[in-house]
Write a protein that holds these residues in place. Structure first.
Motif, PDB file in Angstrom:
ATOM      1  N   SER A  91       0.841  -1.192   0.000  1.00 40.00           N
ATOM      2  CA  SER A  91       0.000   0.000   0.000  1.00 40.00           C
ATOM      3  C   SER A  91       0.879   1.246   0.000  1.00 40.00           C
ATOM      4  O   SER A  91       1.823   1.362   0.786  1.00 40.00           O
ATOM      5  N   ALA A  92       0.574   2.169  -0.889  1.00 44.25           N
ATOM      6  CA  ALA A  92       1.344   3.418  -0.977  1.00 44.25           C
ATOM      7  C   ALA A  92       0.492   4.618  -0.566  1.00 44.25           C
ATOM      8  O   ALA A  92       0.939   5.754  -0.665  1.00 44.25           O
ATOM      9  N   TYR A  93      -0.717   4.349  -0.095  1.00 45.19           N
ATOM     10  CA  TYR A  93      -1.628   5.437   0.247  1.00 45.19           C
ATOM     11  C   TYR A  93      -1.107   6.252   1.427  1.00 45.19           C
ATOM     12  O   TYR A  93      -0.769   5.718   2.474  1.00 45.19           O
ATOM     13  N   GLY A  94      -1.024   7.566   1.242  1.00 43.12           N
ATOM     14  CA  GLY A  94      -0.659   8.451   2.335  1.00 43.12           C
ATOM     15  C   GLY A  94       0.813   8.482   2.678  1.00 43.12           C
ATOM     16  O   GLY A  94       1.208   9.180   3.618  1.00 43.12           O
ATOM     17  N   ILE A  95       1.654   7.746   1.956  1.00 40.87           N
ATOM     18  CA  ILE A  95       3.083   7.784   2.244  1.00 40.87           C
ATOM     19  C   ILE A  95       3.880   8.387   1.081  1.00 40.87           C
ATOM     20  O   ILE A  95       5.047   8.708   1.236  1.00 40.87           O
ATOM     21  N   VAL A  96       3.222   8.535  -0.082  1.00 42.42           N
ATOM     22  CA  VAL A  96       3.869   9.125  -1.253  1.00 42.42           C
ATOM     23  C   VAL A  96       3.271  10.509  -1.486  1.00 42.42           C
ATOM     24  O   VAL A  96       2.043  10.658  -1.496  1.00 42.42           O
ATOM     25  N   PRO A  97       4.077  11.544  -1.651  1.00 47.19           N
ATOM     26  CA  PRO A  97       3.529  12.877  -1.929  1.00 47.19           C
ATOM     27  C   PRO A  97       2.599  12.855  -3.130  1.00 47.19           C
ATOM     28  O   PRO A  97       2.775  12.088  -4.077  1.00 47.19           O
ATOM     29  N   ALA A  98       1.602  13.719  -3.092  1.00 46.59           N
ATOM     30  CA  ALA A  98       0.637  13.819  -4.185  1.00 46.59           C
ATOM     31  C   ALA A  98       1.037  14.958  -5.116  1.00 46.59           C
ATOM     32  O   ALA A  98       2.043  15.642  -4.905  1.00 46.59           O
ATOM     33  N   SER A  99       0.237  15.162  -6.167  1.00 51.94           N
ATOM     34  CA  SER A  99       0.592  16.204  -7.130  1.00 51.94           C
ATOM     35  C   SER A  99      -0.642  16.709  -7.858  1.00 51.94           C
ATOM     36  O   SER A  99      -1.724  16.137  -7.765  1.00 51.94           O
ATOM     37  N   MET A 100      -0.446  17.810  -8.581  1.00 48.69           N
ATOM     38  CA  MET A 100      -1.437  18.341  -9.513  1.00 48.69           C
ATOM     39  C   MET A 100      -0.720  18.671 -10.814  1.00 48.69           C
ATOM     40  O   MET A 100       0.494  18.856 -10.840  1.00 48.69           O
ATOM     41  N   SER A 101      -1.507  18.738 -11.879  1.00 46.27           N
ATOM     42  CA  SER A 101      -0.948  19.144 -13.165  1.00 46.27           C
ATOM     43  C   SER A 101      -1.773  20.272 -13.758  1.00 46.27           C
ATOM     44  O   SER A 101      -2.943  20.459 -13.412  1.00 46.27           O
ATOM     45  N   LEU A 102      -1.138  21.023 -14.654  1.00 54.01           N
ATOM     46  CA  LEU A 102      -1.803  22.078 -15.403  1.00 54.01           C
ATOM     47  C   LEU A 102      -1.718  21.723 -16.883  1.00 54.01           C
ATOM     48  O   LEU A 102      -0.628  21.625 -17.444  1.00 54.01           O
ATOM     49  N   SER A 103      -2.880  21.499 -17.492  1.00 54.18           N
ATOM     50  CA  SER A 103      -2.938  21.161 -18.912  1.00 54.18           C
ATOM     51  C   SER A 103      -3.365  22.377 -19.719  1.00 54.18           C
ATOM     52  O   SER A 103      -4.269  23.117 -19.318  1.00 54.18           O
ATOM     53  N   THR A 104      -2.714  22.586 -20.845  1.00 55.62           N
ATOM     54  CA  THR A 104      -3.183  23.557 -21.824  1.00 55.62           C
ATOM     55  C   THR A 104      -4.092  22.816 -22.791  1.00 55.62           C
ATOM     56  O   THR A 104      -3.690  21.818 -23.393  1.00 55.62           O
ATOM     57  N   ILE A 105      -5.325  23.283 -22.905  1.00 57.59           N
ATOM     58  CA  ILE A 105      -6.352  22.570 -23.653  1.00 57.59           C
ATOM     59  C   ILE A 105      -6.676  23.311 -24.950  1.00 57.59           C
ATOM     60  O   ILE A 105      -6.935  24.513 -24.949  1.00 57.59           O
ATOM     61  N   GLU A 106      -6.664  22.568 -26.050  1.00 57.45           N
ATOM     62  CA  GLU A 106      -7.100  23.122 -27.334  1.00 57.45           C
ATOM     63  C   GLU A 106      -8.561  22.783 -27.544  1.00 57.45           C
ATOM     64  O   GLU A 106      -8.979  21.642 -27.350  1.00 57.45           O
ATOM     65  N   GLN A 107      -9.346  23.778 -27.929  1.00 56.65           N
ATOM     66  CA  GLN A 107     -10.774  23.581 -28.147  1.00 56.65           C
ATOM     67  C   GLN A 107     -11.108  23.825 -29.614  1.00 56.65           C
ATOM     68  O   GLN A 107     -10.815  24.895 -30.154  1.00 56.65           O
ATOM     69  N   ASP A 108     -11.710  22.832 -30.262  1.00 60.95           N
ATOM     70  CA  ASP A 108     -12.118  22.997 -31.654  1.00 60.95           C
ATOM     71  C   ASP A 108     -13.233  24.040 -31.720  1.00 60.95           C
ATOM     72  O   ASP A 108     -14.243  23.933 -31.026  1.00 60.95           O
ATOM     73  N   LYS A 109     -13.050  25.046 -32.571  1.00 58.82           N
ATOM     74  CA  LYS A 109     -14.000  26.155 -32.637  1.00 58.82           C
ATOM     75  C   LYS A 109     -15.345  25.742 -33.190  1.00 58.82           C
ATOM     76  O   LYS A 109     -16.358  26.411 -32.950  1.00 58.82           O
ATOM     77  N   ASN A 110     -15.387  24.667 -33.957  1.00 60.07           N
ATOM     78  CA  ASN A 110     -16.645  24.241 -34.574  1.00 60.07           C
ATOM     79  C   ASN A 110     -17.393  23.204 -33.737  1.00 60.07           C
ATOM     80  O   ASN A 110     -18.610  23.292 -33.582  1.00 60.07           O
ATOM     81  N   SER A 111     -16.665  22.239 -33.204  1.00 61.81           N
ATOM     82  CA  SER A 111     -17.316  21.145 -32.481  1.00 61.81           C
ATOM     83  C   SER A 111     -17.221  21.264 -30.964  1.00 61.81           C
ATOM     84  O   SER A 111     -17.966  20.611 -30.242  1.00 61.81           O
ATOM     85  N   GLY A 112     -16.270  22.064 -30.477  1.00 63.40           N
ATOM     86  CA  GLY A 112     -16.038  22.139 -29.043  1.00 63.40           C
ATOM     87  C   GLY A 112     -15.156  21.036 -28.507  1.00 63.40           C
ATOM     88  O   GLY A 112     -14.885  20.981 -27.297  1.00 63.40           O
ATOM     89  N   LYS A 113     -14.654  20.164 -29.372  1.00 60.41           N
ATOM     90  CA  LYS A 113     -13.818  19.045 -28.918  1.00 60.41           C
ATOM     91  C   LYS A 113     -12.601  19.564 -28.170  1.00 60.41           C
ATOM     92  O   LYS A 113     -11.938  20.518 -28.582  1.00 60.41           O
ATOM     93  N   LEU A 114     -12.264  18.904 -27.056  1.00 58.79           N
ATOM     94  CA  LEU A 114     -11.123  19.280 -26.227  1.00 58.79           C
ATOM     95  C   LEU A 114      -9.956  18.329 -26.477  1.00 58.79           C
ATOM     96  O   LEU A 114     -10.141  17.115 -26.523  1.00 58.79           O
ATOM     97  N   THR A 115      -8.758  18.911 -26.612  1.00 55.95           N
ATOM     98  CA  THR A 115      -7.549  18.117 -26.802  1.00 55.95           C
ATOM     99  C   THR A 115      -6.436  18.703 -25.938  1.00 55.95           C
ATOM    100  O   THR A 115      -6.161  19.908 -26.012  1.00 55.95           O
ATOM    101  N   PRO A 116      -5.792  17.907 -25.080  1.00 61.86           N
ATOM    102  CA  PRO A 116      -4.681  18.426 -24.282  1.00 61.86           C
ATOM    103  C   PRO A 116      -3.436  18.624 -25.151  1.00 61.86           C
ATOM    104  O   PRO A 116      -2.975  17.676 -25.794  1.00 61.86           O
ATOM    105  N   LYS A 117      -2.913  19.842 -25.182  1.00 59.35           N
ATOM    106  CA  LYS A 117      -1.721  20.129 -25.982  1.00 59.35           C
ATOM    107  C   LYS A 117      -0.443  19.994 -25.168  1.00 59.35           C
ATOM    108  O   LYS A 117       0.608  19.666 -25.702  1.00 59.35           O
ATOM    109  N   SER A 118      -0.528  20.277 -23.873  1.00 56.03           N
ATOM    110  CA  SER A 118       0.628  20.091 -22.989  1.00 56.03           C
ATOM    111  C   SER A 118       0.123  19.882 -21.574  1.00 56.03           C
ATOM    112  O   SER A 118      -0.951  20.365 -21.208  1.00 56.03           O
TER     113      SER A 118
END
Length: 646
Positions: free
Chosen positions: A158-185
């Motif tokens: 079990s690694a719960y509560g003993i390993v530091p956690a994290s967050m990420s920041l994604s740059t999202i591309e949105q298709d102007k016609n359909s609204g489709k989301l794609t992570p670019k970074s």
């Protein structure tokens, strides 16, 4: 959320429901029908999966039915689209490729799992949780994602509560016609300025477009200091060794707060921890429209309902913390009660951080008695788990209020008997907060041996979603005015689960036609719909549900892989004219071995789960598409012809 199943959170799949109306009829046909608006919407739910190929998928075959003012009724089928998994590689600043769910240390380096001698690998969280899809900043859309924990290390421990956690920041591309989301970074967020990140559960988007994260299951400072063999000491020291490279830097008072993430016009993220909001098991923080008042989930057993009122709008650096006293009024539909608010005190982040930085310990704040004693208060609360007898030392009231918020609240008479208090969301039109009690048991039952017994509700292991009614011009218990127009005065059961006496053929121990163990909640003003995600071992497949607050109709709209928890729900009514509902799943395949499944071959199900996505190895990110534009749903006077003329 994990901690024994209904206490930790697990692997994620963002389902951003891209809400775009397809051209269901020619423009000319619509134009000939005159002024046409949308009268009503209704979700047509889906069945629970019954075959192995469906049980291992994340999918939706639900639909939304739209009724127009000219009598037309159109059905918009929903479908699921995957974006990425937590094991997918992302690039560090130095070009190094690491899995998206890998935590980083104080120096920004990926943390390595050395549990198997001679085979070092990266830790990879199988529990992506909250996602905040921010309003465009500098013309770009960004998404903050939690990676709550890692279930196991490479050696199977079990690694719960003993390993530091994290967050990420994604740059999202949105298709102007359909609204489709794609992570670019996708980039890791640096928490070194606030001593790292502890178990980030769910989160929310503030009205001023920042991400409000969480730190769940705060480590018990009493056990950390006074019991060297306690899990609290082990967890915090392990965290410090992996994060700082030095277990002597372990300090339980570093963790248990709300981190706020701001993204600037250049896409750079900065982090603040808000110590004045109090330290407890933060499931999430939900702001009210005044930009000052907030309500919280306090996850665990024997927990407390809190309310925070900031001094200034859109500024969480100073404010007043309140805790609720529950006065029960009934047991119908789960239960009901009135709420009385107790003022715990006022503080600024700067004041509380200074106390932490001075190295304050539990024994500096409280005197302890091993049994009943004059001048000592008997309480029971989550982190210690049994009755304790405490007295606040002179001059340490502020430290007690903001570093030991639940203990101090209980000492002042607040109710500390809530169980698995999870998601929180807000219905602005009706001025109601919804809050999930994932498992109505333990302290919420009648317990004559407890130090206090405010809550005496029926046992419903599959949980209850409650409605809190808000109003203004309220006073706290001492008669002092509460400077907010969003004070919860009572709560009553809205939706309850149904426990079964034994498992059905699919291993479900709660009625599969009803919600089991509600966790994440999110409300769409446009759809007049409360979305509910499950964290349940009582359902073999966890679901996302849609509950229409007007018709009271409940519809299943998504099925997650068997054993996976649904997390991170967030209804986004408008991003550049498109709308999304985000939701995540965690730990696919977890706990299947112990289930009594006879409807399908359990061994084949487990094998298929491992092949499809892996068991306790990764979480996913994706979205459902197919809904009509929420912009049109919000504007009943808008002629929908205009959509097709663009």
């Amino acid at each position: 959320m994990k901690k024994g199943r209904l206490t930790k959170k697990r692997a994620t799949i963002v389902l951003a429901l891209a809400l775009t109306i397809p051209a269901v009829m020619p423009v000319s046909a619509m134009e000939n029908k005159g002024h046409v608006t949308i009268d009503s919407v209704k979700f047509n739910g889906m069945d629970a999966p019954k075959t192995i190929d469906k049980m291992v998928q994340t999918y939706s075959n639900a639909s939304l039915e739209v009724k127009y003012s000219n009598g037309e009724v159109k059905n918009f089928p929903l479908s699921y689209n995957r974006l990425f998994k937590s094991e997918d590689k992302i690039a560090m600043n130095n070009g190094e490729l690491i899995p998206a769910g890998t935590p980083i240390d104080v120096n920004g380096k990926p943390i390595v799992d050395n549990s198997v001698p001679g085979n070092s690998t990266y830790f990879v969280s199988d529990a992506p949780d909250s996602n905040s899809l921010l309003d465009p900043i500098g013309g770009k859309i960004y998404m903050v994602t939690h990676y709550e924990y890692q279930t196991f290390d490479a050696a199977g421990n079990s690694a719960y509560g003993i390993v530091p956690a994290s967050m990420s920041l994604s740059t999202i591309e949105q298709d102007k016609n359909s609204g489709k989301l794609t992570p670019k970074s996708v980039k890791k967020i640096d928490f070194s300025s606030v001593n790292g990140l502890w178990i980030p559960c769910n989160g929310s988007l503030s009205p001023w477009n920042t991400h409000l994260g969480s730190e769940e299951y705060e480590p018990d400072a009493r056990s950390f200091e006074l019991n060297p063999t306690s899990s609290a000491r082990t967890s915090v020291e392990s965290f410090a060794q992996l994060y700082f490279g030095d277990k002597l830097k372990a300090n339980p008072y570093f963790y248990g707060f709300i981190p706020e993430i701001k993204v600037d016009n250049h896409g750079a993220a900065s982090v603040s921890k808000h110590y004045s909001i109090g330290r407890f098991s933060h499931e999430l923080m939900k702001m009210m429209p005044d930009n000052r008042t907030a309500f919280f989930g306090d996850d665990g057993s024997y927990t407390t309902m809190f309310m925070y009122v900031a001094d200034k709008e859109k500024d969480l650096s100073a404010g007043t913390l309140y805790a609720a006293k529950f006065h029960q009024t009934g047991t119908e539909n789960g239960g009901s009660g009135n709420l009385e608010w107790i003022n715990l005190g006022h503080a600024s982040d700067k004041e509380i951080k200074a106390i932490i930085d001075r190295g304050v310990k539990f024994s500096d704040i409280f005197e302890i008695s091993e049994g009943p004693k004059e001048g000592f208060k008997a309480i029971k609360q989550y982190t210690y788990g049994k009755t304790e007898y405490l007295k606040v030392k002179p001059g340490m009231e502020k430290a007690a209020a903001f570093l030991e918020s639940r203990r101090y609240a209980a000492m002042l008479g607040a109710t500390s008997e809530f169980n698995k208090m999870e998601g929180v969301t807000f219905n602005e039109k009706d001025n109601k907060v919804y809050i999930a009690i994932s498992d109505q048991s333990n302290g919420m039952l009648e317990n004559a041996s407890d130090p206090s017994d405010d809550i005496k509700l029926p046992k419903i292991k599959s949980g209850v979603t409650y409605q809190l009614n808000l109003t203004g011009d309220q006073k706290d218990r001492s008669g002092q005015k509460i400077y907010s127009q969003y004070v919860a005065t009572n709560m009553l059961g809205l939706i309850k689960g149904e426990d079964l006496p034994g498992p059905d053929a699919y291993g479900n121990t709660a009625n599969v036609g009803k919600i089991a163990n509600p966790d994440n909640l999110s409300y769409s003003e446009a759809l007049r719909t409360l979305f509910i995600g499950e964290d349940s071992s009582m359902h073999t497949n966890n679901f996302v549900w849609a509950y229409n607050v007007d018709t009271k109709e409940l519809s299943r709209i998504l099925s997650n892989p068997a054993g996976a928890e649904s997390t991170g729900l967030s209804a986004i009514d408008n991003r550049n004219g498109f709308s999304y509902i985000m939701s995540n799943f965690q730990h696919p395949g977890d706990e299947l071995e112990g289930k009594n499944i006879t409807a399908v071959n359990k061994a084949e199900l487990i094998k298929a789960m491992e092949t499809e996505i892996g068991i306790d190895r990764t979480g996913g990110v994706g979205y459902i598409s197919g809904l009509p534009s929420v912009e049109d749903l919000l504007n009943t006077n808008r002629d929908v012809n205009s959509i097709f003329k663009k």
